[in-house]
Design a protein around this motif. Structure first.
Motif, short mmCIF file in Angstrom:
data_model
loop_
_atom_site.label_atom_id
_atom_site.label_comp_id
_atom_site.label_asym_id
_atom_site.label_seq_id
_atom_site.Cartn_x
_atom_site.Cartn_y
_atom_site.Cartn_z
N UNK A 78 -115.99 4.30 -36.69
CA UNK A 78 -116.08 3.09 -37.51
C UNK A 78 -114.97 2.11 -37.15
N UNK A 79 -113.74 2.62 -36.98
CA UNK A 79 -112.62 1.75 -36.61
C UNK A 79 -112.84 1.13 -35.23
N UNK A 80 -113.30 1.95 -34.27
CA UNK A 80 -113.56 1.43 -32.93
C UNK A 80 -114.64 0.36 -32.99
N UNK A 81 -115.67 0.62 -33.78
CA UNK A 81 -116.75 -0.36 -33.92
C UNK A 81 -116.23 -1.68 -34.50
N UNK A 82 -115.38 -1.58 -35.52
CA UNK A 82 -114.84 -2.79 -36.14
C UNK A 82 -113.95 -3.56 -35.16
N UNK A 83 -113.17 -2.84 -34.38
CA UNK A 83 -112.27 -3.50 -33.43
C UNK A 83 -113.00 -4.14 -32.26
N UNK A 84 -114.09 -3.52 -31.83
CA UNK A 84 -114.79 -4.00 -30.64
C UNK A 84 -115.96 -4.92 -30.94
N UNK A 85 -116.46 -4.86 -32.18
CA UNK A 85 -117.65 -5.65 -32.52
C UNK A 85 -118.95 -4.94 -32.18
N UNK B 119 -121.75 -1.86 -32.67
CA UNK B 119 -122.27 -1.01 -33.74
C UNK B 119 -121.79 0.41 -33.50
N UNK B 120 -121.63 1.17 -34.56
CA UNK B 120 -121.16 2.56 -34.43
C UNK B 120 -122.02 3.37 -33.46
N UNK B 121 -123.32 3.20 -33.54
CA UNK B 121 -124.21 3.94 -32.63
C UNK B 121 -123.96 3.54 -31.17
N UNK B 122 -123.66 2.28 -30.94
CA UNK B 122 -123.38 1.82 -29.58
C UNK B 122 -122.09 2.44 -29.08
N UNK B 123 -121.08 2.53 -29.95
CA UNK B 123 -119.82 3.17 -29.56
C UNK B 123 -120.08 4.61 -29.14
N UNK B 124 -120.82 5.33 -29.95
CA UNK B 124 -121.14 6.73 -29.62
C UNK B 124 -121.88 6.82 -28.29
N UNK B 125 -122.86 5.96 -28.11
CA UNK B 125 -123.66 5.99 -26.88
C UNK B 125 -122.80 5.70 -25.66
#
Length: 70
Positions: free
Chosen positions: A46-53, A55-61
């Protein structure tokens, strides 16, 4: 415009574009590695998603695809 000038300009533009693509690829690899390291260090998805813009699923992928490439 002289055809030789046009060819030289086109050739220079192609070289510049290729250099920009290589730089973009290197920056993308660095970005993915930074995300992977952040998660490994305990930063939440969630933090990475917020920092990068992203979506959480995209970060995981992205991180999963980076892990698979290694």
């Amino acid at each position: 415009m002289d055809p030789r000038e046009v060819r030289a300009r086109l050739d220079a533009a192609l070289r510049e574009r290729e250099a920009a693509r290589k730089a973009a690829d290197a920056a993308e690899a660095e970005f993915r590695e930074a995300m992977r390291q952040a998660l490994a260090a305990g930063v939440t998805v969630t933090e990475v998603a917020e920092l990068t813009g992203y979506h959480r699923n995209s970060v995981r992928r992205i991180v999963d695809s980076t892990d698979e490439q290694e």
